[in-house]
Scaffold this motif. Sequence first.
Motif, PDB file in Angstrom:
ATOM      1  N   LEU A   7    -109.566  50.976  48.708  1.00 34.10           N
ATOM      2  CA  LEU A   7    -110.048  50.650  50.051  1.00 34.10           C
ATOM      3  C   LEU A   7    -111.272  49.747  49.968  1.00 34.10           C
ATOM      4  O   LEU A   7    -112.131  49.917  49.105  1.00 34.10           O
ATOM      5  CB  LEU A   7    -110.443  51.923  50.788  1.00 34.10           C
ATOM      6  CG  LEU A   7    -109.315  52.845  51.229  1.00 34.10           C
ATOM      7  CD1 LEU A   7    -109.897  54.098  51.856  1.00 34.10           C
ATOM      8  CD2 LEU A   7    -108.444  52.146  52.242  1.00 34.10           C
ATOM      9  N   THR A   8    -111.347  48.829  50.868  1.00 38.03           N
ATOM     10  CA  THR A   8    -112.555  48.015  50.947  1.00 38.03           C
ATOM     11  C   THR A   8    -113.650  48.839  51.614  1.00 38.03           C
ATOM     12  O   THR A   8    -113.383  49.860  52.232  1.00 38.03           O
ATOM     13  CB  THR A   8    -112.307  46.743  51.773  1.00 38.03           C
ATOM     14  OG1 THR A   8    -111.987  47.135  53.102  1.00 38.03           O
ATOM     15  CG2 THR A   8    -111.196  45.905  51.186  1.00 38.03           C
ATOM     16  N   ARG A   9    -114.874  48.400  51.481  1.00 36.51           N
ATOM     17  CA  ARG A   9    -116.005  49.119  52.073  1.00 36.51           C
ATOM     18  C   ARG A   9    -115.824  49.241  53.586  1.00 36.51           C
ATOM     19  O   ARG A   9    -116.063  50.288  54.179  1.00 36.51           O
ATOM     20  CB  ARG A   9    -117.311  48.399  51.741  1.00 36.51           C
ATOM     21  CG  ARG A   9    -118.540  48.932  52.439  1.00 36.51           C
ATOM     22  CD  ARG A   9    -118.863  50.349  52.080  1.00 36.51           C
ATOM     23  NE  ARG A   9    -119.182  50.487  50.680  1.00 36.51           N
ATOM     24  CZ  ARG A   9    -119.217  51.663  50.054  1.00 36.51           C
ATOM     25  NH1 ARG A   9    -118.965  52.764  50.701  1.00 36.51           N
ATOM     26  NH2 ARG A   9    -119.510  51.724  48.790  1.00 36.51           N
ATOM     27  N   SER A  10    -115.381  48.191  54.237  1.00 31.13           N
ATOM     28  CA  SER A  10    -115.202  48.190  55.687  1.00 31.13           C
ATOM     29  C   SER A  10    -114.174  49.237  56.119  1.00 31.13           C
ATOM     30  O   SER A  10    -114.398  49.984  57.077  1.00 31.13           O
ATOM     31  CB  SER A  10    -114.761  46.808  56.151  1.00 31.13           C
ATOM     32  OG  SER A  10    -114.531  46.808  57.530  1.00 31.13           O
ATOM     33  N   GLN A  11    -113.067  49.309  55.411  1.00 29.50           N
ATOM     34  CA  GLN A  11    -112.050  50.311  55.739  1.00 29.50           C
ATOM     35  C   GLN A  11    -112.571  51.714  55.508  1.00 29.50           C
ATOM     36  O   GLN A  11    -112.275  52.637  56.272  1.00 29.50           O
ATOM     37  CB  GLN A  11    -110.792  50.069  54.893  1.00 29.50           C
ATOM     38  CG  GLN A  11    -110.036  48.822  55.264  1.00 29.50           C
ATOM     39  CD  GLN A  11    -108.948  48.506  54.261  1.00 29.50           C
ATOM     40  OE1 GLN A  11    -109.111  48.731  53.069  1.00 29.50           O
ATOM     41  NE2 GLN A  11    -107.840  47.972  54.754  1.00 29.50           N
ATOM     42  N   ASN A  12    -113.349  51.878  54.459  1.00 26.53           N
ATOM     43  CA  ASN A  12    -113.946  53.171  54.152  1.00 26.53           C
ATOM     44  C   ASN A  12    -114.876  53.627  55.280  1.00 26.53           C
ATOM     45  O   ASN A  12    -114.816  54.777  55.726  1.00 26.53           O
ATOM     46  CB  ASN A  12    -114.738  53.049  52.850  1.00 26.53           C
ATOM     47  CG  ASN A  12    -114.468  54.185  51.916  1.00 26.53           C
ATOM     48  OD1 ASN A  12    -113.706  55.080  52.221  1.00 26.53           O
ATOM     49  ND2 ASN A  12    -115.098  54.120  50.756  1.00 26.53           N
ATOM     50  N   MET A  13    -115.742  52.728  55.718  1.00 27.72           N
ATOM     51  CA  MET A  13    -116.715  53.062  56.756  1.00 27.72           C
ATOM     52  C   MET A  13    -116.023  53.315  58.097  1.00 27.72           C
ATOM     53  O   MET A  13    -116.487  54.110  58.899  1.00 27.72           O
ATOM     54  CB  MET A  13    -117.753  51.956  56.907  1.00 27.72           C
ATOM     55  CG  MET A  13    -118.573  51.706  55.662  1.00 27.72           C
ATOM     56  SD  MET A  13    -119.397  53.163  55.061  1.00 27.72           S
ATOM     57  CE  MET A  13    -120.837  53.137  56.072  1.00 27.72           C
ATOM     58  N   ALA A  14    -114.919  52.634  58.348  1.00 26.44           N
ATOM     59  CA  ALA A  14    -114.193  52.802  59.605  1.00 26.44           C
ATOM     60  C   ALA A  14    -113.598  54.205  59.731  1.00 26.44           C
ATOM     61  O   ALA A  14    -113.327  54.673  60.836  1.00 26.44           O
ATOM     62  CB  ALA A  14    -113.089  51.756  59.719  1.00 26.44           C
ATOM     63  N   ARG A  15    -113.403  54.869  58.625  1.00 23.46           N
ATOM     64  CA  ARG A  15    -112.827  56.218  58.639  1.00 23.46           C
ATOM     65  C   ARG A  15    -113.849  57.308  58.919  1.00 23.46           C
ATOM     66  O   ARG A  15    -113.470  58.464  59.083  1.00 23.46           O
ATOM     67  CB  ARG A  15    -112.136  56.492  57.315  1.00 23.46           C
ATOM     68  CG  ARG A  15    -110.909  55.641  57.132  1.00 23.46           C
ATOM     69  CD  ARG A  15    -110.227  55.952  55.849  1.00 23.46           C
ATOM     70  NE  ARG A  15    -109.067  55.075  55.710  1.00 23.46           N
ATOM     71  CZ  ARG A  15    -108.048  55.338  54.933  1.00 23.46           C
ATOM     72  NH1 ARG A  15    -108.028  56.428  54.226  1.00 23.46           N
ATOM     73  NH2 ARG A  15    -107.043  54.495  54.869  1.00 23.46           N
TER      74      ARG A  15
END
Length: 165
Positions: A7-15
């Motif tokens: 996962l990219t950082r952005s996808q991680n934070m979106a969760r």
Amino acid sequence: MKKKKPLTRSQNMARIKSKNTKLEIYIRKLLFKMGYRYRINYSMLPGTPDIYILKYKTAIFVNGCFWHRHENCKIATFPHTNEEFWEKKFRRNVERDMEVREKLFEMDISVITIWECEIREMQKNEIYRKKYLETLKNRIERVFNYCEKDISVQMKISKYQEKYK
């Protein structure tokens, strides 16, 4: 077999959830068992408190130690990458928390902050949970005192006290 992409950082934070987290639900269940009835994510108040007990005019915020910078907490680590961004973000979170607390205080609403590390300790330690809930009940039901400057004092019970009581 095909390998999954990390996962990219952005996808991680979106969760990362901001409402109805496991910690919030845990506290809400405890409060309900104690007989309190409340509103969740009450948007008519500044800061949209996670829990608002109308009868006692008490706003409860369930704060993550990392995001709201709980002092002297091992969970409140600081990322080593993009430090300028994180410093600005954390500073603004803390400032916003203080602004909301002041606005609620002006509206004669009591504010209680429950930290992530305290909830985790409650989940692990039965004695701590009982003492914490007793303290929480006293904080909710007490008469609002206009002389208090900061009424969202952390209700940490030291392990030293637990051993010798």
